[in-house]
Motif scaffolding. Structure first.
Motif, PDB file in Angstrom:
ATOM      1  N   LYS A   1       0.859  -1.190   0.000  1.00  0.00           N
ATOM      2  CA  LYS A   1       0.000   0.000   0.000  1.00  0.00           C
ATOM      3  C   LYS A   1       0.885   1.224   0.000  1.00  0.00           C
ATOM      4  O   LYS A   1       1.634   1.478   0.942  1.00  0.00           O
ATOM      5  CB  LYS A   1      -0.918   0.019   1.220  1.00  0.00           C
ATOM      6  CG  LYS A   1      -1.935   1.140   1.162  1.00  0.00           C
ATOM      7  CD  LYS A   1      -2.965   1.007   2.265  1.00  0.00           C
ATOM      8  CE  LYS A   1      -4.030   2.092   2.147  1.00  0.00           C
ATOM      9  NZ  LYS A   1      -5.070   1.966   3.171  1.00  0.00           N
TER      10      LYS A   1
ATOM     11  N   LYS B   1       1.530   5.370  -0.325  1.00  0.00           N
ATOM     12  CA  LYS B   1       0.944   6.702  -0.127  1.00  0.00           C
ATOM     13  C   LYS B   1       1.937   7.746  -0.577  1.00  0.00           C
ATOM     14  O   LYS B   1       3.099   7.736  -0.167  1.00  0.00           O
ATOM     15  CB  LYS B   1       0.598   6.942   1.342  1.00  0.00           C
ATOM     16  CG  LYS B   1       0.032   8.335   1.594  1.00  0.00           C
ATOM     17  CD  LYS B   1      -0.182   8.609   3.066  1.00  0.00           C
ATOM     18  CE  LYS B   1      -1.373   7.841   3.586  1.00  0.00           C
ATOM     19  NZ  LYS B   1      -1.685   8.246   4.989  1.00  0.00           N
TER      20      LYS B   1
ATOM     21  N   THR C   1      -3.258   7.493  -2.581  1.00  0.00           N
ATOM     22  CA  THR C   1      -2.979   6.145  -2.094  1.00  0.00           C
ATOM     23  C   THR C   1      -3.414   5.128  -3.135  1.00  0.00           C
ATOM     24  O   THR C   1      -4.351   5.374  -3.912  1.00  0.00           O
ATOM     25  CB  THR C   1      -3.714   5.884  -0.774  1.00  0.00           C
ATOM     26  OG1 THR C   1      -5.109   6.037  -0.991  1.00  0.00           O
ATOM     27  CG2 THR C   1      -3.259   6.856   0.305  1.00  0.00           C
TER      28      THR C   1
END
Length: 705
Positions: A95, A97, A183
């Motif tokens: 993930k 960002k 994101t």
């Protein structure tokens, strides 16, 4: 509530601000500043493109500059929540960002509400990128828009660096972002260039005038809201006052209902007492009727006694004058009976008392008769000692009787004078009648005493003459007088017995009823006639027989009057029966009234309870409205007139600062200034290549224009 209001008002301000945002990419006199940034936002190349359009054509001049940009960009990265460098992030999975943070460097000093404040030139930053869907999914942006066409995802974010401070709005109320966060979930992460567009032209010139008009409407409506709210508060207070008045009235009504209830209960008890009294009245009138019959029997005995006296009148005629004093007492007793009969309508007890006086008079009469008999015996015995020549001792004795009679005459004359003085002062006809009758009785007594003295004087004359024949005649007369007195005593005794029985009956009547007024009048008339008969009796020896007849008639009249009373008592007895029946009906009605009164009492108690609750509720309503006004309406009012006005003034300053920022690369004012920055892609590392890219981008842009 405060936060909600502030957020609403702040949102209105930003909406109005953004509603007039209109970026323009083509002007006749403009500057476009292109900057190349590395992966962390550090500027390493800036080119200023100046475009001027005139009659000779369009000139485009490009120059390189090291001047600091008004908006500084800082870029940072995270992988699965941990900070990471751009170089390390390339090719990673997880993930991701990307944080684009912008700082406004254009600080200005302005005057707001008479105070110096720090404000930044307003800039709008719009950043965008194209992300390949092959190795990225679930792409999101913090403030902006995400567009996914299946093969690629376009992200577009917006930021207002310095705007939070410019509007002086807490972040809790409204967050005006100065950064953009992108994101995504990536495999073998890479990203192309992120491009940003920045302009100070957030507000067009004159835009605030439109906002100001709307704000004026808001100010006016808030003022009306405040006035209306306080009118509601005044109305609630008046409502509370009215409810308090209602509460007082309910309490008064409840108090009156309680008093009514108490009175009805008292009436209920009185009705029961009246019912019992009616029963007693019924029994009393029945007994009264019986006693009236006994009274009639007694009056018949009186009449018989009078008849007996009348039958023996001739025998006592010669000695009647010697009975004046005792007859006077009888007359007084008869007068007392008359007076008592007159007062029977007010108090039957008076009749009994007066009949007692008659009894006393009859007793005195009996004593007088005995004394007269004794005196006659003494005179007869003394006659035997009369020589015919010297009777001075007897004359002196008889003269003493004459003097005593004269003293009584004088006393009665003086009494009449006193009664006449009272008669002249009184206005009551009943009292006058009694007083006049008393005077008449006294006058009759005086007449009898005078007649008695006349007879005694005759005896004195006879004694002075001292003739034997006269003395024998006088002695014979005295013997006859004694026989008449004896007969008179028999009648007097019979009369005394009748009066005694009459007194017993009257006392019984006095205990049982107060309704004898009409009969008492008749009784008084009868006794008055009886008194007149006694007066006629005392008028002289020649009128005694007529007086006895009058006495007989008077007793008959008294008997008739009592019969009238008996009839009246019978009527009263029937009325008492009706009264008793009526009291039963009355008692039933009073019971129903008492039940209704109790219901009314309970209802007023409920009313008082309800009014008390209503009073409490109105108090809470007033307190609630006051709290609503103080904590709600007044805060809105104060905020609109303070916070909103302050924000409006700041927006007005922002318009001024926006219009004022019209130059960057030179001292020439431009119609439009815009800043375009290109952030290096993650997999691009050559700054030279980046420089070539920015030049190519600039040329292509100018050709498109």
């Amino acid at each position: 509530m405060d936060n909600i209001i502030k957020k609403c008002i702040s949102s209105i301000m930003i909406f109005l601000l953004l509603a007039y945002t209109m970026p323009v990419f083509a002007f006749t006199n403009e500057e476009s500043i292109y900057s190349k940034l590395d992966s962390y936002g550090n500027r390493y190349k800036t080119i200023i493109s100046q475009t001027v359009e005139n009659e000779e054509g369009t000139d485009n001049i490009q120059t390189e500059s090291d001047k600091e940009l008004p908006i500084e960009t800082k870029v940072s990265y995270e992988l699965d929540g941990n900070k990471i460098t751009a170089e390390e992030l390339a090719g990673k999975s997880g993930k991701v960002k990307i944080i684009l943070e912008y700082e406004n460097k254009e600080e200005n000093e302005v005057i707001i509400n008479g105070k110096k404040e720090k404000m930044y030139t307003p800039f709008l930053v719009v950043s965008g990128a194209i992300i390949n869907n092959d190795n990225n999914r679930n792409v999101e942006i913090s403030t902006g828009k995400v567009i996914n066409d299946g093969s690629k995802t376009i992200v577009l974010g917006i930021a207002f660096p310095g705007m939070q401070e410019n509007l002086d709005i807490p972040k809790d109320d409204l967050d005006l972002p100065n950064k953009i966060e992108i994101t995504m979930e990536s495999t073998n992460f890479e990203i192309g260039n992120i491009m940003s567009f920045c302009t100070p032209k957030i507000l067009e010139e004159g835009s605030f005038d439109k906002i100001s008009d709307k704000l004026d409407d808001i100010y006016s409506q808030v003022e009306e809201l405040k006035d209306a709210s306080f009118k509601i508060e005044d109305g609630a207070i008046k409502l509370q006052d009215g409810i308090i008045t209602l509460q007082d009235g309910a309490n008064s009504l409840n108090s009156g209902a309680n008093e009514l209830n108490n009175g009805v209960n008292t009436l209920k008890n009185g009705a029961n007492d009246l019912k019992g009294g009616a029963s007693k009245l019924k029994a009393g009138t029945t007994e009264y009727v019986n006693k009236s019959k006994e009274f009639n029997s007694a009056m018949k005995q009186v009449s018989n006694g009078v008849n007996t006296i009348n039958a023996n009148y001739d025998q006592i005629n010669n000695g009647i004058t010697a009975l004046n004093e005792s007859s006077n007492q009888l007359s007084n007793g008869a007068q007392s009976v008359s007076a008592g009969a007159t007062a029977i309508s007010e108090n039957l007890g008076t009749i009994s008392t007066k009949l007692g006086d008659v009894q006393n008079g009859l007793s005195s009469l009996q004593v007088g008769e005995n004394q007269l008999n004794s005196g006659i015996d003494n005179i007869i015995a003394g006659m035997n000692g009369i020589t015919g020549t010297d009777n001075s001792g007897k004359i002196v004795e008889i003269q003493g009787l004459i003097n005593a009679n004269q003293a009584k005459i004088d006393e009665l004359t003086g009494t009449n004078g006193s009664i006449q003085a009272i008669l002249d002062l009184t206005e009551d006809e009943g009292v006058k009648s009694v007083l006049i009758n008393q005077i008449n009785v006294n006058n009759s007594s005086i007449g009898m005493l005078q007649a008695n003295n006349s007879a005694l004087n005759s005896i004195v004359v006879t004694l002075n003459q001292a003739g034997g024949a006269n003395i024998a005649s006088l002695k014979n007369g005295l013997e006859a007088l004694k026989a008449g007195v004896n007969n008179l005593q028999t009648g007097t005794n019979s009369l005394y017995s009748g009066v005694s029985e009459l007194k017993v009956g009257t006392e019984t009547l006095a205990e049982k009823s107060g309704e004898l007024a009409q009969g008492a009048s008749s009784l008084y008339q009868g006794t008055a006639q009886l008194k007149n008969g006694a007066q006629n009796l005392s008028a002289g020896s020649s009128a005694i027989k007529d007086g006895l007849n009058t006495l007989d008639n008077s007793s008959n009249q008294l008997l008739s009057a009592n019969n009238q009373l008996l009839d009246a008592a019978t009527t009263i007895s029937k009325g008492a029966v009706d009264l008793e029946n009526g009291t039963v009906t009355l008692n039933d009605g009073v019971v129903k009234l008492a039940n209704g009164s109790n219901t009314l009492k309970d209802g007023t108690n409920t009313l008082v309870s309800g009014s008390n609750q209503l009073s409490d509720g109105s108090g809470e309503l007033v307190d609630g409205i006051k709290q609503f006004n103080n904590d709600g309406i007044m805060k809105i009012y104060n905020m609109v007139n303070n916070d909103v006005r302050n924000t409006a003034k700041r927006i007005e300053k922002l318009e001024t600062l926006s219009n004022k920022y019209n130059k960057f690369g030179s001292e020439i004012s431009r119609d439009e200034i815009k800043f375009i920055s290109i952030l290096d892609s993650i997999n691009i590392s050559s700054k030279e290549e980046a420089k070539e890219e920015i030049i190519i981008y600039s040329e292509e842009t100018e050709e498109k224009k």
